[in-house]
Design a protein around this motif. Structure first.
Motif, PDB file in Angstrom:
ATOM      1  N   SER A 210      -7.358  24.205   1.262  1.00  0.00           N
ATOM      2  CA  SER A 210      -8.224  24.621   2.386  1.00  0.00           C
ATOM      3  C   SER A 210      -8.014  26.115   2.610  1.00  0.00           C
ATOM      4  O   SER A 210      -7.354  26.535   3.548  1.00  0.00           O
ATOM      5  N   LEU A 213     -10.649  32.054   4.510  1.00  0.00           N
ATOM      6  CA  LEU A 213     -11.762  32.875   4.033  1.00  0.00           C
ATOM      7  C   LEU A 213     -12.181  33.944   5.030  1.00  0.00           C
ATOM      8  O   LEU A 213     -12.972  34.822   4.711  1.00  0.00           O
ATOM      9  N   GLN A 214     -11.677  33.863   6.257  1.00  0.00           N
ATOM     10  CA  GLN A 214     -12.113  34.784   7.310  1.00  0.00           C
ATOM     11  C   GLN A 214     -10.965  35.660   7.791  1.00  0.00           C
ATOM     12  O   GLN A 214      -9.843  35.161   7.895  1.00  0.00           O
ATOM     13  N   PRO A 217     -11.565  36.609   2.230  1.00  0.00           N
ATOM     14  CA  PRO A 217     -10.791  35.569   1.552  1.00  0.00           C
ATOM     15  C   PRO A 217      -9.382  36.040   1.214  1.00  0.00           C
ATOM     16  O   PRO A 217      -9.175  37.216   0.927  1.00  0.00           O
ATOM     17  N   SER A 247     -14.897  23.830  -3.021  1.00  0.00           N
ATOM     18  CA  SER A 247     -15.555  24.275  -1.800  1.00  0.00           C
ATOM     19  C   SER A 247     -16.613  25.340  -2.110  1.00  0.00           C
ATOM     20  O   SER A 247     -16.306  26.375  -2.706  1.00  0.00           O
ATOM     21  N   ASP A 248     -17.857  25.056  -1.699  1.00  0.00           N
ATOM     22  CA  ASP A 248     -18.940  26.036  -1.871  1.00  0.00           C
ATOM     23  C   ASP A 248     -18.635  27.320  -1.116  1.00  0.00           C
ATOM     24  O   ASP A 248     -18.963  28.416  -1.561  1.00  0.00           O
ATOM     25  N   SER A 249     -18.001  27.159   0.062  1.00  0.00           N
ATOM     26  CA  SER A 249     -17.753  28.364   0.869  1.00  0.00           C
ATOM     27  C   SER A 249     -16.753  29.285   0.167  1.00  0.00           C
ATOM     28  O   SER A 249     -16.810  30.505   0.345  1.00  0.00           O
ATOM     29  N   VAL A 250     -15.855  28.710  -0.669  1.00  0.00           N
ATOM     30  CA  VAL A 250     -14.933  29.573  -1.427  1.00  0.00           C
ATOM     31  C   VAL A 250     -15.725  30.384  -2.447  1.00  0.00           C
ATOM     32  O   VAL A 250     -15.529  31.596  -2.590  1.00  0.00           O
ATOM     33  N   ARG A 252     -18.824  31.237  -2.284  1.00  0.00           N
ATOM     34  CA  ARG A 252     -19.601  32.269  -1.568  1.00  0.00           C
ATOM     35  C   ARG A 252     -18.693  33.425  -1.145  1.00  0.00           C
ATOM     36  O   ARG A 252     -19.029  34.585  -1.324  1.00  0.00           O
ATOM     37  N   ALA A 253     -17.515  33.077  -0.608  1.00  0.00           N
ATOM     38  CA  ALA A 253     -16.592  34.120  -0.129  1.00  0.00           C
ATOM     39  C   ALA A 253     -16.127  35.014  -1.277  1.00  0.00           C
ATOM     40  O   ALA A 253     -15.844  36.194  -1.077  1.00  0.00           O
TER      41      ALA A 253
END
Ligand code: FE2
Ligand code: FE2
Length: 282
Positions: A210, A213-214, A217, A247-250, A252-253
């Motif tokens: 987990s 990312l904020q 990353p 994770s898609d957000s990873v 993207r980040a």
């Protein structure tokens, strides 16, 4: 149980070479150079002997044999010497069978080498984050080391409980926490902190399922990407492998779009061959 309590109960892990641990801590010092590496390795005759044996293995097909660490760094370069040293230092702990995860001897080690190579390849090819390739390699290699300790607490009943939770859609680490009070990522980070490895590497290990990312990353995102790339390009051992969630957000980040991901997978698969010699370190 907490991660610290679990680690405190594990008394029989093979000791890790102090020199190899020092070598990893050098990664925190931007000004460290080849001489520092040579100085550190000279402190451990057993590690040096193993390193020279690995350098003289058919994998490198050298014309003349390498007889000192200085020569090894000069001929093979810092990257190879660093990777082999870290691999030699940790392989003894990680080649073992892990019944709690139904992982056979060598399987965790092979997955770890693949993840290390994937992490290094990803940062060299270029993702939306600057990371020292040696740090990326190390975090890829060590991300699942907590399984070595946690496996012993996964009795058949505990395994069943975790697997039932996973079958209901819960992420593996959450299921481990619910059943055992901690998870393999936290336990791994605890081991790395006990060995005084850089905080950044321990944090990335703790959060590889987990990632943070904020606002930007952190290294845990690279560990997560490397873990997924290793699963995608070379499979992965144990019953929890099927429950890995990318994770898609990873992506993207890290500014990795679907085309980049395809290219990354090709580069990672091609580089696996170059890291194969690390699977068989002495
Ligand atoms: Fe993991
Ligand atoms: Fe993994």
């Amino acid at each position: 149980m907490t991660a610290q309590e679990i680690v405190a109960q594990i008394k029989d892990l093979p000791p890790i070479s102090e020199a190899a641990l020092k070598l990893v801590t050098l990664l925190e010092r931007a000004e460290a150079n080849n001489d520092d590496v040579v100085q550190v390795l000279r402190q451990d005759a057993v590690l040096t002997a193993k390193l020279l044996r690995a350098c003289n293995s058919p994998a490198f097909a050298l014309e003349a044999s390498v007889t000192s660490v200085d020569q090894a760094v000069l001929i093979l370069g810092y990257t190879h010497v660093f990777q082999m040293t870290v691999a030699i230092a940790f392989s003894g702990t990680m080649v073992t069978r892990l019944p709690g995860y139904q992982i056979e001897a060598n399987e965790l080690w092979h997955h770890s080498v693949h993840a290390a190579s994937a992490a290094e390849t990803a940062v060299r090819v270029g993702i939306g984050m600057e990371v020292d390739p040696a740090i990326a390699f190390t975090v890829g290699l060590l991300h699942d080391i907590g399984k070595v300790a946690l496996s012993r607490f996964l009795s058949p009943e505990a395994q069943l409980a975790v697997r039932n939770q996973v079958a209901r859609g819960q992420p593996v680490v959450e299921a481990e926490r619910e059943v055992l009070g901690t998870d393999h990522a936290e336990v791994g980070a605890c081991l790395l902190r006990n060995w005084h490895l850089p905080c950044e590497i321990a944090e990335a290990t703790a959060n590889h399922h987990s990632p943070e990312l904020q606002p930007t990353p952190r290294l845990s995102a690279v560990a997560h990407l490397a873990d997924c790339l290793a699963h995608l390009t070379s499979g992965a051992p144990g019953w929890d492998a099927h429950a890995l969630r990318g994770s898609d957000s990873v992506l993207r980040a890290l500014s990795v779009n679907p085309t980049d991901l395809e290219h990354l997978m090709i580069a990672v698969a091609a580089n696996h061959e170059r890291s194969e010699h690390l699977m068989e370190v002495p």
